[in-house]
Write a protein that holds these residues in place. Structure first.
Motif, PDB file in Angstrom:
ATOM      1  N   TRP A   4       0.102  -1.138   0.345  1.00 15.98           N
ATOM      2  CA  TRP A   4      -0.095   0.778  -0.188  1.00 15.98           C
ATOM      3  C   TRP A   4       0.646   1.699  -0.172  1.00 15.98           C
ATOM      4  N   LEU A  63      -6.810  -2.091  -8.527  1.00 15.92           N
ATOM      5  CA  LEU A  63      -6.656  -3.000  -7.307  1.00 15.92           C
ATOM      6  C   LEU A  63      -7.251  -4.332  -7.692  1.00 15.92           C
ATOM      7  N   ILE A  64      -6.302  -5.279  -8.521  1.00 16.90           N
ATOM      8  CA  ILE A  64      -7.023  -6.565  -8.939  1.00 16.90           C
ATOM      9  C   ILE A  64      -6.842  -7.709  -8.149  1.00 16.90           C
ATOM     10  N   GLY A  65      -6.059  -7.919  -7.187  1.00 19.23           N
ATOM     11  CA  GLY A  65      -5.448  -9.000  -6.231  1.00 19.23           C
ATOM     12  C   GLY A  65      -4.766  -8.394  -5.302  1.00 19.23           C
ATOM     13  N   ILE A  66      -5.236  -9.828  -4.247  1.00 15.93           N
ATOM     14  CA  ILE A  66      -4.450  -9.277  -2.718  1.00 15.93           C
ATOM     15  C   ILE A  66      -3.504 -10.307  -2.302  1.00 15.93           C
ATOM     16  N   ILE A  97      -5.181  -8.225   2.956  1.00 19.89           N
ATOM     17  CA  ILE A  97      -6.979  -7.732   2.803  1.00 19.89           C
ATOM     18  C   ILE A  97      -6.697  -6.596   2.686  1.00 19.89           C
ATOM     19  N   GLN A  98      -6.093  -7.025   4.416  1.00 19.84           N
ATOM     20  CA  GLN A  98      -6.276  -5.260   5.244  1.00 19.84           C
ATOM     21  C   GLN A  98      -5.503  -4.967   5.525  1.00 19.84           C
ATOM     22  N   VAL A  99      -5.651  -3.093   5.074  1.00 20.48           N
ATOM     23  CA  VAL A  99      -4.656  -1.957   5.320  1.00 20.48           C
ATOM     24  C   VAL A  99      -4.599  -1.552   6.435  1.00 20.48           C
ATOM     25  N   LEU A 149      -8.492   4.668  -7.199  1.00 22.26           N
ATOM     26  CA  LEU A 149      -8.692   3.935  -6.640  1.00 22.26           C
ATOM     27  C   LEU A 149      -9.268   3.345  -6.656  1.00 22.26           C
ATOM     28  N   THR A 150      -9.179   1.525  -7.536  1.00 22.51           N
ATOM     29  CA  THR A 150     -10.431   1.108  -8.764  1.00 22.51           C
ATOM     30  C   THR A 150     -10.410  -0.136  -8.121  1.00 22.51           C
ATOM     31  N   GLY A 151     -10.960  -0.938  -7.365  1.00 20.05           N
ATOM     32  CA  GLY A 151     -11.047  -1.984  -7.282  1.00 20.05           C
ATOM     33  C   GLY A 151     -11.722  -2.909  -8.019  1.00 20.05           C
ATOM     34  N   THR A 152     -11.625  -4.467  -8.684  1.00 25.38           N
ATOM     35  CA  THR A 152     -11.888  -5.055  -9.704  1.00 25.38           C
ATOM     36  C   THR A 152     -11.759  -6.309  -9.827  1.00 25.38           C
ATOM     37  N   LEU A 153     -13.080  -7.087  -9.809  1.00 25.88           N
ATOM     38  CA  LEU A 153     -12.572  -8.743 -10.663  1.00 25.88           C
ATOM     39  C   LEU A 153     -13.510  -8.130 -11.428  1.00 25.88           C
ATOM     40  N   PRO A 162     -17.565 -11.877 -11.221  1.00 21.79           N
ATOM     41  CA  PRO A 162     -18.492 -11.385 -10.308  1.00 21.79           C
ATOM     42  C   PRO A 162     -19.439 -10.686 -11.492  1.00 21.79           C
TER      43      PRO A 162
END
Lengths: 326, 326
Positions: free
Chosen positions: A219, A234-237, A241-243, A258-262, A265
């Motif tokens: 991070w 952000l596409i993986g952890i 998972i926890q910052v 900052l964009t989270g994506t998968l 789903p």
């Protein structure tokens, strides 16, 4: 038909080759005779009973094969070679696929190569372009450069955008592999401080775009590596998972997006639009042989469990494939 | 000319009315006879010696007045009424302004109304449209609805996009004010659980867009309030800078886009482009009287310190203005 299902949901560690009826395509679907299926991490999560969204008892979300039957209107006809993502049911001799999610197999590709394309290249394309809006000549930091999505992203960023591609990986072998795919700056994260290397490679500015498969562990270093007004996807952890202790003002003063994506789903309609854009932008480069799918190992269908264990051992570079038709 | 400077940098609590030479416009700048200047939080930060980017000894970043002189090419001429952001120097009888950052004053506005426009409306416009990409009919959650940017954002979201506008505020008086500006759903965050109210107002889906002035205190509740694939713009940290624990997978599985932003430290070129888009999209609504600047109190220039203290007391609804020409 032969198919692989989860043998023992409780222990969550067995797969079984069994006989099941072939699926029947609904309107708008293709029935595909599967020649090859790919292993994905989501399959392992499903095997362990943890995915929450898998409804098909047969594992597998990624296939390549030959269209057997078309239900309704489609640009494809029986006999066409297609590859693409399916809603489960991939580890089998036949599978159904939404027709608007099928991608034509480039003429020079084998089925084992073709099945290595959809998940990683669609994810890399989505991440770099739909979300990351990579522009020609920009700089991009790709973590886990030798991973499936990493190797796809390196190739797309070079061929489609002539970007400055900076990668991190944990061994010289993986970095060499990234360089052969076109990466410009190679960082061994075990030996080097990647944020310092990134700043040096970008004249102190930081990168325009970060593809982050690592998450929590990186991070602060990612925040130090990104340019003002940069995009961070952000596409993986893999790194947690926890910052802890996130400083919001740092995101504001750098104007970071900052964009989270998968991908899995997302809606059918989203995947269909993504597939169409991918066909337009990427397929021509594949047909010309400028972009190569990366295959690590091919297992026969009956050895699906060994294939998944090979992935769990984390030593592969490129995709692990099940060959369904010998 | 008369101007306000910081009297005592060390104690950081005094302002002084003094006499200084009028500034000289550089090429591409306007010299403006200032009729009104607005108080902004950044001025207080600068007064306290904490901003890090202020170089002009005269405070103030927002003015309205009459063009006195044009240096180089411009769409403006001497005698034109303009409003806009300046790089410091606003609390004074004369100030220079980059010509491409000047906005024409709507014909029905006084200078005290005009000077209430640039910072809050440009920020609201940037946040809702450039960053938040608000689409017609979408839903938007605006925290601190009665704040300067909040009141501007409510009006823009209704007039430009007919959005479903959901606001939070801490008193009935403030919520009534928001309703009069067009807000559809009013939430008193001191008495209600805002994330539950948001989910109820959006059929359980959450909002398409969040304008977040609060930051840390609302982190988890904002995540609960946002729709899948929603956009979240972070423009303030009234509720704290530090989030103790951020769950990255929640950002990924909801495919959330989080963008941090500030307007003041953006480049001149960015502000010029933003100003041009603002003139095209918002000015016509102002000229027709559909959008109203919100003025709380007007102080004379000599009472700049009292005006800043009024802001620090946090009781204003709308802008606090310094009247320079009586």
């Amino acid at each position: 038909m032969k198919a692989i299902i989860v043998e023992q949901q409780e222990n969550a560690n067995g797969l079984k080759l069994t006989d099941l009826p072939a699926p029947v395509p609904a309107p708008g679907e293709l029935l595909v005779k599967v020649h090859a299926a790919a292993i994905n991490r989501t399959d392992i999560v499903t095997r362990e009973g943890k995915s929450g969204y898998a409804t098909n008892p047969i594992l597998g979300v990624e296939i390549a094969g030959v269209v057997e039957k078309v239900e309704g209107e489609s640009q494809y006809s029986p006999g066409d070679r297609v590859m693409g993502l399916v809603n489960g049911g991939g580890y089998a001799e036949y599978a159904v696929m939404p027709a608007d999610r099928a991608i034509k197999v480039p003429s020079t590709y084998t089925f084992e190569q073709a099945v290595a394309v959809p998940e990683v290249f669609l994810t890399a394309y989505q991440t770099l372009y739909w979300i990351g809006r990579l522009q020609p000549g920009e700089s991009v930091l790709i973590h886990a450069g030798a991973s499936g999505v990493g190797t796809a992203a390196i190739q797309l960023a070079k061929k489609l955008s002539n970007a400055q591609v900076i990668v991190t990986a944990g061994s010289q072998e993986k970095l060499d592999f990234c360089r052969d795919l076109g990466a410009d700056v190679l960082i061994n994260y075990k030996q080097q401080s990647f944020e310092e290397e990134v700043l040096q490679a970008t004249g102190g500015q930081g990168v325009d775009l970060i593809l982050d498969f690592v998450g929590a562990d990186y991070w602060d270093k990612n925040l130090a590596s990104i340019k003002k007004e940069g995009r961070w996807v952000l596409i993986g952890i893999l790194g947690g998972i926890q910052v802890e202790q996130v400083n919001l003002f740092a995101l504001m003063s750098k104007c970071v997006q900052l964009t989270g994506t998968l991908l899995t789903p997302r809606s059918d309609e989203y995947k269909a639009r993504l597939t169409a854009d991918f066909m337009r932008d990427v397929f021509p480069h594949m047909e010309k042989g400028e972009i190569q799918p990366i295959v690590d190992t091919v297992f026969p269908l009956a050895q699906a469990m060994e294939a998944q264990q090979h992935m769990e051992a984390n030593r592969n570079i490129g995709k692990i494939i099940l060959k369904v038709v010998e």
